[in-house]
Design a protein around this motif. Structure first.
Motif, mmCIF file in Angstrom:
data_model
loop_
_atom_site.group_PDB
_atom_site.id
_atom_site.type_symbol
_atom_site.label_atom_id
_atom_site.label_comp_id
_atom_site.label_asym_id
_atom_site.label_seq_id
_atom_site.Cartn_x
_atom_site.Cartn_y
_atom_site.Cartn_z
ATOM 1 N N UNK A 194 0.650 -0.902 0.056
ATOM 2 C CA UNK A 194 -0.736 0.025 0.193
ATOM 3 C C UNK A 194 0.854 1.038 0.344
ATOM 4 N N UNK A 195 0.761 1.870 -1.151
ATOM 5 C CA UNK A 195 0.974 3.253 -0.917
ATOM 6 C C UNK A 195 2.521 3.430 -1.789
ATOM 7 N N UNK A 196 2.467 2.190 -2.657
ATOM 8 C CA UNK A 196 3.511 2.243 -3.491
ATOM 9 C C UNK A 196 3.169 1.915 -4.795
ATOM 10 N N UNK A 197 3.170 2.002 -5.789
ATOM 11 C CA UNK A 197 2.779 1.669 -7.088
ATOM 12 C C UNK A 197 4.093 1.352 -8.795
ATOM 13 N N UNK A 198 3.381 0.388 -9.367
ATOM 14 C CA UNK A 198 3.973 -0.179 -9.861
ATOM 15 C C UNK A 198 3.925 0.215 -11.639
ATOM 16 N N UNK A 199 5.204 0.091 -12.015
ATOM 17 C CA UNK A 199 5.064 0.316 -13.530
ATOM 18 C C UNK A 199 4.286 -0.986 -14.392
ATOM 19 N N UNK A 200 3.275 -1.176 -15.639
ATOM 20 C CA UNK A 200 1.852 -1.453 -15.611
ATOM 21 C C UNK A 200 3.147 -2.590 -16.478
#
Length: 287
Positions: A194-200
């Motif tokens: 949570x609080x993170x994002x990942x490149x598709x």
């Protein structure tokens, strides 16, 4: 969303360090000489505190208390893996998505009119924000031709490259982007992420990360490129090194290819290989 298995190993350490190690003037001078020989980086006199802070971690890792002992160990083993850690420690990785934003519309305009595959080299990839920004721009600009786009992303810092390949970033960093881009190009983390994002994955597949030292006698990249991004790295080199690198860039670009520089970099008086086209954007000079 599953984080890569290397996630724990690439997290940056934190915490202040006490000055309990011995760094003499001679040690600092030797460090400056070694990093210049190894990576072309020119360390100014005022960087002594930074050098202490970053290399102290390597001394503690090896149970050493004197920088002279650490440097002697390095010099006795010119092929040692520790050279990689030494170089990584002294490399600066200040970056952001769409940093120096005026470059990206120029790139989009440049590639839209070009037939066939599009190839861009990001020569100072750092932790990935710049090459992923390039890949997003190509995807948006090329539409159905986006599958023919390729970004080659290189850096000397192997720790930064590991983080770039993972493609995971704090959500507060990603939220600075346009909402449509966030939806299109990122996955949102949940649970322990949570609080993170990942490149598709479909965007990540358009970027190939490789280790590369701009001072190396040969580069593991193949011409031609439609554009080369070498931004905010030349400032760490002296003018002789800058000129040599620019001369090597020129034959790798297509005749009308673009070279993008950082906002504080001016190549006009360093090499005759390029001429200024716009704000920190260059084209190859006629020969």
């Amino acid at each position: 969303m599953n984080a890569p298995s290397s996630w724990e190993s690439v997290a940056q350490p934190s915490g202040a360090l006490e000055k309990d190690l011995e760094l003499t003037a001679a040690d600092f001078a030797r460090i400056r000489e070694l990093i210049y020989q190894r990576a072309g980086i020119v360390l100014a006199e005022h960087k002594r505190e930074m050098v202490y802070s970053r290399l102290a971690k390597r001394l503690r890792h090896h149970g050493l208390t004197r920088f002279s002992d650490y440097l002697a160990r390095l010099e006795r083993q010119p092929q040692a893996k520790e050279w990689e850690a030494f170089t990584n420690a002294l490399t600066t990785n200040l970056t952001a998505f769409f940093r120096e934003a005026h470059h990206f519309p120029l790139l989009a305009e440049h590639v839209r009119a070009r037939p066939g595959p599009v190839r861009v080299w990001c020569a100072a990839a750092s932790t990935g924000e710049e090459p992923y920004s390039i890949a997003m721009t190509l995807t948006e600009a090329l539409g159905s031709r986006a599958s023919q786009a390729e970004v080659i992303a290189t850096d000397i810092d192997t720790d930064a490259l590991a983080r770039a390949r993972a493609g995971i970033y704090p959500m507060e960093q990603v939220r600075k982007l346009d909402e449509a881009r966030v939806k299109r190009f990122f996955l949102r983390g949940n649970g322990r992420h949570a609080g993170m994002a990942k490149i598709r994955p479909e965007l990540a597949d358009r970027v190939a990360f490789e280790e590369l030292n701009l001072l190396a006698p040969s580069w593991p990249v193949s011409a031609p490129f439609d554009a080369i991004f070498c931004r905010n790295v030349m400032i760490y080199f002296d003018k002789t090194t800058q000129a040599r690198i620019l001369e090597r860039f020129a034959p790798l670009l297509k005749p009308d290819g673009l070279l993008f520089a950082g906002h504080s970099e001016n190549f006009s008086y360093i090499s005759e290989a390029f001429r200024l086209r716009g704000q920190t954007v260059y084209t190859k000079a006629p020969r």
